[in-house]
Design an enzyme around this catalytic site. Structure first.
Site, mmCIF file in Angstrom:
data_model
loop_
_atom_site.group_PDB
_atom_site.id
_atom_site.type_symbol
_atom_site.label_atom_id
_atom_site.label_comp_id
_atom_site.label_asym_id
_atom_site.label_seq_id
_atom_site.Cartn_x
_atom_site.Cartn_y
_atom_site.Cartn_z
ATOM 1 N N SER A 87 48.175 41.745 41.569
ATOM 2 C CA SER A 87 47.655 42.711 42.702
ATOM 3 C C SER A 87 49.300 42.784 43.696
ATOM 4 O O SER A 87 50.699 41.759 42.895
ATOM 5 C CB SER A 87 47.072 41.385 43.924
ATOM 6 O OG SER A 87 47.037 41.141 45.566
ATOM 7 N N TYR B 185 46.311 32.343 46.420
ATOM 8 C CA TYR B 185 46.102 33.804 45.795
ATOM 9 C C TYR B 185 47.593 34.429 44.669
ATOM 10 O O TYR B 185 47.314 34.844 43.970
ATOM 11 C CB TYR B 185 44.770 34.789 46.631
ATOM 12 C CG TYR B 185 45.033 35.943 46.331
ATOM 13 C CD1 TYR B 185 44.115 36.092 45.541
ATOM 14 C CD2 TYR B 185 45.877 37.184 46.971
ATOM 15 C CE1 TYR B 185 43.715 38.059 45.038
ATOM 16 C CE2 TYR B 185 44.831 38.563 46.267
ATOM 17 C CZ TYR B 185 44.055 38.637 45.240
ATOM 18 O OH TYR B 185 43.904 39.693 44.820
HETATM 19 N N1 LIG Z 1 40.145 44.384 47.259
HETATM 20 C C1 LIG Z 1 41.343 44.810 46.813
HETATM 21 O O1 LIG Z 1 42.104 45.585 47.778
HETATM 22 C C2 LIG Z 1 41.856 43.753 46.205
HETATM 23 C C3 LIG Z 1 43.634 44.134 46.099
HETATM 24 C C4 LIG Z 1 44.145 43.623 45.271
HETATM 25 C C5 LIG Z 1 43.712 42.543 44.029
HETATM 26 N N2 LIG Z 1 42.453 43.011 43.398
HETATM 27 C C6 LIG Z 1 41.784 42.283 42.928
HETATM 28 O O2 LIG Z 1 40.490 42.735 41.929
HETATM 29 C C7 LIG Z 1 40.064 42.446 41.838
HETATM 30 C C8 LIG Z 1 38.930 42.481 42.214
HETATM 31 O O3 LIG Z 1 38.708 42.334 43.564
HETATM 32 P P1 LIG Z 1 37.173 43.096 45.087
HETATM 33 O O4 LIG Z 1 38.136 42.639 46.085
HETATM 34 O O5 LIG Z 1 36.592 44.368 43.584
HETATM 35 O O6 LIG Z 1 36.296 41.914 44.532
HETATM 36 P P2 LIG Z 1 34.871 41.821 45.026
HETATM 37 O O7 LIG Z 1 34.635 40.160 45.631
HETATM 38 O O8 LIG Z 1 34.578 42.247 45.789
HETATM 39 O O9 LIG Z 1 34.014 41.204 43.238
HETATM 40 C C9 LIG Z 1 34.713 40.274 42.805
HETATM 41 C C10 LIG Z 1 33.508 39.898 41.972
HETATM 42 O O10 LIG Z 1 33.620 39.299 40.499
HETATM 43 C C11 LIG Z 1 32.469 38.433 40.464
HETATM 44 N N3 LIG Z 1 33.479 37.421 39.961
HETATM 45 C C12 LIG Z 1 32.907 36.140 41.280
HETATM 46 N N4 LIG Z 1 34.149 34.661 40.772
HETATM 47 C C13 LIG Z 1 33.719 35.068 39.252
HETATM 48 C C14 LIG Z 1 33.083 33.897 38.660
HETATM 49 N N5 LIG Z 1 34.009 33.319 37.827
HETATM 50 N N6 LIG Z 1 32.745 35.082 36.787
HETATM 51 C C15 LIG Z 1 32.976 35.734 36.958
HETATM 52 N N7 LIG Z 1 32.730 36.615 37.541
HETATM 53 C C16 LIG Z 1 32.917 36.659 39.039
HETATM 54 C C17 LIG Z 1 32.227 38.478 41.428
HETATM 55 O O11 LIG Z 1 30.328 38.055 41.824
HETATM 56 C C18 LIG Z 1 31.865 40.109 41.585
HETATM 57 O O12 LIG Z 1 30.853 40.904 41.278
HETATM 58 C C19 LIG Z 1 39.986 40.594 42.130
HETATM 59 O O13 LIG Z 1 40.601 40.362 40.951
HETATM 60 C C20 LIG Z 1 41.177 41.036 43.497
HETATM 61 O O14 LIG Z 1 41.700 39.631 43.070
HETATM 62 C C21 LIG Z 1 41.624 43.632 44.588
#
Ligand SMILES: NC(=O)c1ccc[n+]([C@@H]2O[C@H](COP(=O)([O-])OP(=O)(O)OC[C@H]3O[C@@H](n4cnc5c(N)ncnc54)[C@H](O)[C@@H]3O)[C@@H](O)[C@H]2O)c1
Length: 268
Positions: A149, A162
């Site tokens: 991120s 985080y």
């Molecule tokens: N959304 C953003 O703007 C953003 C920005 C930068 C980085 N990220 C990174 O992208 C990735 C996805 O983010 P998102 O916003 O889609 O998150 P989200 O919360 O919408 O989805 C995350 C998914 O991971 C699953 N999950 C959570 N804990 C788990 C575990 N212990 N084992 C297996 N599955 C698990 C959840 O059930 C869910 O389906 C993350 O690593 C996040 O840090 C997201």
């Protein structure tokens, strides 16, 4: 699934952790549109994926070694190889190091918060990469894609724990690329910033983040032109396109780096 085919991933076998919702869901759709086979490893199933015979769901907590080993076993038994893993499962809790406003102690970092974010974002990524790399070394090929991120590259106010986990992911990417390059395994990070809302960025998370930053939680209409050079949040499909490209052989000389996908935003 209305995603267009735009490249050929024919026959590639890709594990997507956390593929049931958010960015992961879009990654799964993009990979399927380009004819890859996908194993979704998540705590919960996405009902929309059940009908698709090119998607296998494995219930998996990425922070639990036995679950991760089962994820690899199921994939190898079904397809005999793993071409790529997208280490996407991640969690976030906006928390201040110290609640210096003195009004909401629940938004001050606790041991439980630290363990929660460390377990999924760091330990989970290590366990998955380790289990998959054992197979990729035998194959002498593979790609490990780690979701970092911009918070991990530049730090994020109200998200230090985080940010720390995502900085670690960036370091793992560089170190594993050095260890695994000799086996024709690439390791690449992807670092998004502000995107279309996902369940991770729900109202409760926005409220917590607003408190930690001292901003108005009701004001969700940010003027992105002030912070993002391209003037808008990223689309989840744009992140998914980058990941599909990194899975493909067209990115065959990219390893040991984390790619910024943030519309030009580089810090707050
Ligand atoms: N959304 C953003 O703007 C953003 C920005 C930068 C980085 N990220 C990174 O992208 C990735 C996805 O983010 P998102 O916003 O889609 O998150 P989200 O919360 O919408 O989805 C995350 C998914 O991971 C699953 N999950 C959570 N804990 C788990 C575990 N212990 N084992 C297996 N599955 C698990 C959840 O059930 C869910 O389906 C993350 O690593 C996040 O840090 C997201």
């Amino acid at each position: 699934m209305a995603v267009e085919k735009w490249m050929d991933l024919n026959g590639k076998v890709v594990i997507v952790t956390g593929g049931s919702q958010g960015i992961g869901e879009h990654v799964v759709q993009n990979l399927r549109a380009n004819n890859a086979f996908v194993v979704v490893a998540d705590l919960r199933i996405n009902e929309n994926f059940i009908e698709d015979k090119g998607i296998v769901f494995v219930k998996c907590n990425v922070a639990k070694k036995s679950d991760v080993e089962n994820m690899v076993k199921v994939t190898i038994e079904k397809y005999g190889k793993i071409d790529a893993i997208v280490n996407n499962a991640g969690v976030s809790r906006p928390r201040m190091l110290v609640d210096y406003y003195g009004q909401k102690p629940e938004y001050e970092l606790t041991e439980d918060d630290l363990d929660f974010m460390y377990n999924v974002n760091q330990k989970g990524v290590v366990l998955c990469a380790q289990a998959v790399a054992r197979e990729m070394i035998k194959q002498k090929s593979g790609v490990i894609i780690n979701l970092s991120s911009q918070a991990g590259i530049h730090g994020s106010k109200g998200q230090s724990a985080y940010s720390g986990t995502k900085a670690a992911v960036h370091s793992y990417t560089m170190a594993w690329a050095k260890e695994l390059g000799q086996f024709n395994i690439r390791v690449v990070g992807v670092a998004p910033d502000v995107n279309e809302r996902t369940p991770m960025n729900n109202d409760a998370a926005f409220e917590a983040l607003a408190y930690t930053r001292g901003t108005d939680p009701k004001n969700t209409t940010d003027d992105y032109t002030k912070t993002i050079p391209l003037g808008r949040p990223g689309k989840l499909d744009e992140v998914a396109d980058l990941i599909a490209y990194l899975v493909s052989d067209h990115s065959s000389y990219i390893t040991g780096t984390t790619i910024n996908i943030s519309g030009g935003k580089s810090c707050n």
